[in-house]
Motif scaffolding. Sequence first.
Motif, short mmCIF file in Angstrom:
data_model
loop_
_atom_site.label_atom_id
_atom_site.label_comp_id
_atom_site.label_asym_id
_atom_site.label_seq_id
_atom_site.Cartn_x
_atom_site.Cartn_y
_atom_site.Cartn_z
N LYS A 195 -4.37 37.65 -58.24
CA LYS A 195 -3.63 38.74 -58.88
C LYS A 195 -3.70 39.99 -58.01
O LYS A 195 -4.58 40.10 -57.15
CB LYS A 195 -4.21 39.00 -60.28
CG LYS A 195 -4.01 37.81 -61.23
CD LYS A 195 -4.85 37.91 -62.47
CE LYS A 195 -6.31 37.56 -62.19
NZ LYS A 195 -6.49 36.13 -61.82
N TRP A 251 -8.71 38.79 -57.07
CA TRP A 251 -7.75 39.89 -57.00
C TRP A 251 -7.56 40.34 -55.55
O TRP A 251 -8.50 40.34 -54.76
CB TRP A 251 -8.23 41.08 -57.82
CG TRP A 251 -8.19 40.85 -59.29
CD1 TRP A 251 -9.08 40.12 -60.03
CD2 TRP A 251 -7.22 41.36 -60.22
NE1 TRP A 251 -8.73 40.14 -61.35
CE2 TRP A 251 -7.59 40.89 -61.50
CE3 TRP A 251 -6.09 42.15 -60.09
CZ2 TRP A 251 -6.85 41.20 -62.64
CZ3 TRP A 251 -5.35 42.46 -61.22
CH2 TRP A 251 -5.73 41.98 -62.48
N GLU A 269 -5.00 40.94 -66.42
CA GLU A 269 -4.05 42.04 -66.30
C GLU A 269 -4.79 43.38 -66.35
O GLU A 269 -5.96 43.46 -66.73
CB GLU A 269 -3.01 41.99 -67.41
CG GLU A 269 -3.61 42.12 -68.81
CD GLU A 269 -2.57 42.06 -69.89
OE1 GLU A 269 -1.37 42.18 -69.57
OE2 GLU A 269 -2.93 41.92 -71.08
#
Length: 607
Positions: free
Chosen positions: A143, A184, A551
């Motif tokens: 992400k 990430w 998120e």
Amino acid sequence: MSPRDPGPGPDPDPATRPERATGSDAATGPEPATGPAQVTDPDSGPEPAAGRNPAGGSAPAAGSEPARPAAGVTLAGWVRPVSRAVPSAARRLDHWARRSARDTRGRVVLAAVLVLVLAVPTGLGLGLAAVLDGAGSGASATKVATIGVMAPLSGGSADAGVSVRDAVTLAVEEANRQGAVPGWKLEVAAHDDLARPDGGAAGADLFADDSRVIGVVGPLSSSVAMVSLDRLSSVGIPVISPSNAEPTLTAPESASNTRPYPTYFRLSGTDELLAQVTADYAVNTLGRSRISAVDGGPDYGTITLAERFARHARAAGATVPTVHRVDGASTAGEQVRETAKAIQDEAPDLVYLATGAGFAGELRGALADEGVAVQVMGADGLLDRDYVERSDSAADGDVVADLSVPLSRLPAAGAFVAAYSERFGGPTVGADGLLPDGTSIEPEPEPEPEPAPTASGAPGHATATATSASVDPSHTSGSASAADEAGASGSGASEAGTASPSERELEVRRARDAALADLREAAIPPVAAYAYDAARALIRAAAAVLPGRTEVDMATRQALVRAVGAGDFAGVTGQVAFDTKGDVIDPRVVLYSVLGGNFVPLQVDSP
């Protein structure tokens, strides 16, 4: 110009956000950018051009009719409507499959359909399998989170702003290489706030609307901060400024125990600290007792820096007749002359200037022209070549205070300077062996050895005499001499008593590297080191909060704010930790003296 409040932008009303400049109304400068400039992944190549196959062939134009098979009229009439209906049905099927794959129930239904369809191998079955597989792998895909930079990237303060952006980029690249935030990838989005309130307001809106932003480094200007922090704080984004100095950003004058922006932190000291340290130095170290003060703003609707200085100087026992208010960003001759005359009438033994470098330089020259022999002490707005160039030699001996420690006085700055210079360029040694300023670092020529007396007393060569190599200490930069290294290595001296060529080359290299390191330190604005530490504080918080999350929502940002506030690590600029108001726990004040047109650090003070 001071990086903590760069640029002569319009003074905002602190209680309101100014309107954005649009169209022909934007007369004060370029219109703020409408989107942050993303630093793209260097590994990703350009997208293929429209209408081209990525493998190199030509693709059919969008909407073109597929080629018809060679068949009779009846078959052609049947194929045409079918060929038009199939793509539409395929798109609908793909949309249904992807939507179904988003939750557990939908994936169960999709898997059941897939079992039935795969009983007869078709393109439909293979397509559903690809969708199902892609949905499963997406859950573990890397992400992306964004660190924003709000700084002036154009105009008179661009050098400071660009260095901030580059320092944050360096920290993010290092973190990505090290895998600092598992699962990430970090990226940088930089916004040019133009050192103006409207530019800051535009940047705050952009970052607040970006669901991937985990923090912002900046702004540099307190006037920009005052119109952007409300918006950023409302969506929970942690903000760390490397240079804001307005005290009320963390402690309002009316309610000092209230934190106005719960997500805001800063690595700089405040104007209150700057005024306190400089007033103490003026009265108790320099022994000044009658001080003229000149206030050039900015005025945030609270106590200005010059007013704070006057208050502390009076408390220390000095007389400050008045605080002269001027337009500190102007160099108008009439205003300069009037101020010089007012100061001359006060007959001070020190002049304190909280103005821009241009006005201060003109005033310094005017005082010298009037025969007023007085020392000047200035705030960080004077820490600019423009001040010494306008005042000529009259500025020698003046004292300037700043809240950012220069890299030359930061013990941990060496690795940062080297990495920054390698990544973004810096002074280098030319092919001719000369430094960027045209100088050459060479040891002094070795003197010819004196002939040793022979046994009869006549000049001759000694058979058992050794002399150590002579090295000019001014070129050693604190390193061991060539003779010491020779003794340690056991190589000894040559029979002639001079250093061998390899030792001389080593000495030249050491001296040149030391001189080059000094030039590189001087080429990087101090605020860059503070921005690097600010980015590292956000990255360390992200490493503690983001793994396992899918998120960047409000809960994630609130956790990031708590992690930043609880952080404590040794940074380039010193210990990076914050108090309950968001202020750095160990702020510094640096005092410079102007000597030969250069700003030479005198001392670094802590409260």
